[in-house]
Design a protein around this motif. Structure first.
Motif, short mmCIF file in Angstrom:
data_model
loop_
_atom_site.label_atom_id
_atom_site.label_comp_id
_atom_site.label_asym_id
_atom_site.label_seq_id
_atom_site.Cartn_x
_atom_site.Cartn_y
_atom_site.Cartn_z
N THR A 16 30.25 40.81 -0.23
CA THR A 16 29.45 41.40 -1.43
C THR A 16 29.80 42.76 -1.96
O THR A 16 29.84 43.18 -3.09
CB THR A 16 27.88 41.73 -0.50
OG1 THR A 16 27.63 40.41 -0.09
CG2 THR A 16 26.94 42.07 -1.78
N ASP A 39 23.55 34.38 -2.25
CA ASP A 39 23.33 34.37 -0.91
C ASP A 39 21.91 34.67 -0.43
O ASP A 39 21.28 35.83 -1.22
CB ASP A 39 24.24 35.67 -0.52
CG ASP A 39 23.92 35.73 1.20
OD1 ASP A 39 23.30 34.99 1.76
OD2 ASP A 39 24.82 36.57 1.90
N ASN A 43 21.84 40.78 -0.73
CA ASN A 43 22.57 41.88 -0.69
C ASN A 43 23.18 42.39 -1.86
O ASN A 43 23.24 43.48 -2.17
CB ASN A 43 23.51 41.69 0.53
CG ASN A 43 23.17 41.62 1.90
OD1 ASN A 43 22.09 41.80 2.14
ND2 ASN A 43 24.01 40.96 2.90
N ASP A 123 28.99 35.83 -5.46
CA ASP A 123 28.96 36.19 -4.29
C ASP A 123 28.32 35.28 -3.34
O ASP A 123 27.13 34.85 -3.42
CB ASP A 123 27.92 37.51 -4.24
CG ASP A 123 28.08 38.18 -2.85
OD1 ASP A 123 29.04 37.87 -1.96
OD2 ASP A 123 27.05 38.86 -2.54
MG LIG Z 1 27.35 39.18 1.38
#
Ligand SMILES: [Mg+2]
Ligand SMILES: Nc1ncnc2c1ncn2[C@@H]1O[C@H](COP(=O)(O)OP(=O)(O)OP(=O)(O)O)[C@@H](O)[C@H]1O
Length: 258
Positions: A16, A39, A43, A123
């Motif tokens: 990330t 994800d 995050n 990501d």
């Molecule tokens: Mg991550």
């Protein structure tokens, strides 16, 4: 648009952080950039300053409803950088997709539309499940952050096998953009040993730029800012700028050596 999946099934290796800071560096050099947070932890969305209350459409809508990227993206505080955020319902998407026929190609299908972006960074979550498979099927190449620690190489061989399987079955054009060593601590001898091993195995697949362990990189997300904006002079930010320059030099991506 060039699409890059930032992936490694190992958790906490810097995926990330790398996605956010590379996207920021590319936006700063004038590339219209898009982040896709794939994800369920979200995050990437939080780290770029999009609180969960602000997220309306999300990557879940891309995958499950095949909503368009244009309808799901949000601008960020960084000029030239948009994001499709992730919401918690993404954690159910993997199960929902299992019974869907084109389950590995859902993201690829929505990414074919022209949204005016030059580059898209995805990501990925820390697993090799359907979310990551969708990213690898949609991507031109994979960027692998690798933490210099004892089991790094074992996890990497599993990841490279997955890349080969995706190339054979879903996306013959998938290339490896490169492997970036993260959280490098030059005072730690094991770190050095692992870095040497990785370089001798994978040679020029490994970027010359190395991301040092740097507390400013870990502080930045709590301010909802990329480290590059939070403290652009810190060693971590400087390393990401260098990596971004090196990465631009590698586009279009190199292919996995046969
Ligand atoms: Mg991550
Ligand atoms: N170079 C670095 N130096 C210090 N801390 C770092 C560095 N890179 C990342 N971190 C911190 O380490 C933690 C894990 O990093 P990050 O979230 O980028 O990894 P990840 O691979 O995306 O994790 P996950 O697998 O959970 O998605 C975070 O708290 C992050 O702020």
């Amino acid at each position: 648009m060039i699409t890059v999946a930032v992936a490694n099934q190992k958790g906490g290796v810097g995926k990330t952080t790398t996605a956010i800071n590379i996207a920021t560096a590319l936006a700063a050099t004038g590339w219209k950039s898009l982040l896709i947070d794939l994800d369920p932890q979200g995050n990437c969305s939080t780290g770029i300053g999009i609180s969960s209350g602000e997220r309306e459409r999300s990557s879940y809508d891309l995958l499950i409803d095949q909503a368009s990227v244009a309808d799901c993206l949000m601008p960020t505080r960084i000029p030239g950088l948009d994001i499709v955020p992730a919401t918690v319902d993404l954690s159910g998407a993997e199960v929902e997709l299992v019974s869907v026929e084109d389950r590995t190609h859902r993201l690829r299908k929505v990414l074919t539309a022209d949204t005016g972006h030059d580059i898209c960074l995805i990501d990925c979550p820390p697993s090799l499940g359907l979310l990551t498979l969708n990213a690898l099927t949609a991507a031109d190449s994979i960027l692998v952050p690798l933490q210099c620690e004892f089991f790094a190489l074992e996890g990497l061989s599993q990841l490279l096998q997955t890349v080969e399987r995706v190339q054979e079955r879903f996306n013959p054009d998938l290339g490896i953009l490169g492997i970036v060593l993260t959280m490098y601590d030059r005072r730690n001898r094991l770190t050095d040993q692992v870095a040497d091993d990785v370089r001798s195995c994978l040679r020029d697949l490994v970027f010359e730029s190395v991301i040092p362990r740097n507390v400013r990189l870990s502080e930045a997300p709590s301010h909802g800012l990329p480290a590059l904006i939070y403290d652009h002079a810190c060693p971590g930010s400087q390393a990401y700028m260098k990596l971004a320059r090196e990465l631009i030099g590698r586009l279009p991506e190199r292919r996995i050596a046969a």
